[in-house]
Design an enzyme around this catalytic site. Sequence first.
Site: not given
Length: 316
Positions: A131, A228, A230
């Site tokens: 991201e 991941s 999050n």
Amino acid sequence: MTKPPLTLYLAAPRGFCAGVDRAIKIVEMALDKWGPPVFVRHEIVHNKFVVDGLRDKGAVFVETLDDCPDDRPVIFSAHGVPKAVPAAAARREMIFVDATCPLVSKVHIEAQRHADNGLQMVMIGHAGHPETIGTMGQLPEGEVLLVETVADVAQVAPRDPERLAFVTQTTLSVDDTIDIVAALKTRFPAIIGPHKEDICYATTNRQEAVKVMAPKCDAMLVVGAPNSSNSRRLVEVGAKAGCAYSQLVQRAGDIDWRALDGIGSIGITAGASAPEVLINEVIDAFRVRYAVTVELVETAVENVEFKVPRVLREPA
């Protein structure tokens, strides 16, 4: 033999968010529309179970556009991609579908708007995360300065301290980000922030549920993948909120039962890319060993839904 009692606190919200749900649906609809193989640049979401399931249906996961043939569709992952990637796909006249989460796209648009107004960007994010790479890749090299910690803020060397704006990765720790933003505003009083918080609703909601749940628990497990962001933040939030044993597990097989010996309560949550089937697998593993009482810890109700791109809603 009598099973020991265990209170299992189950966080809500947990697991899939609207952006992940949409991204998976995009791959499935692309396979239905064009047939296999459909190529996906990077893991569509960070979860091995989900990726393996889509691979079994005919999705081919690659790391670069160079690994894709011109004559098959390619999908860009939910994390977003640098601007150069769709531009290269267009030059090759490929069919491509962008599965970037709309909340990540919002950050991309924001960064471009600030750049158009002559501002240099500071991005709060993790180096190397897809991201972050995608967001920084919306602007020319040198136009986005990355900070990961409060300490990094002191090292930022902008062109003009009076002409700065900041954006954040959507999956960060809410509390850590507040501290970094405060440091940026102290050092650069003129810095412009987003109109609305960049950290997405799902990240915020899952962290909030963990903060409420963690103090009740002897231990806490987060179902999610090691890559991941999050999910890893949920582990950190749990530990900070008072649960000394806060661990990430991908599946029930990863649970360290010896470490949990003697507990009377466990908290269970899941990152935004973990499917409910894996959460249920973990709960079932506890039921085998304990007389489980489930208590829901609900801090928000989510009803967000994102539309899939029009190209997938049109007939082939």
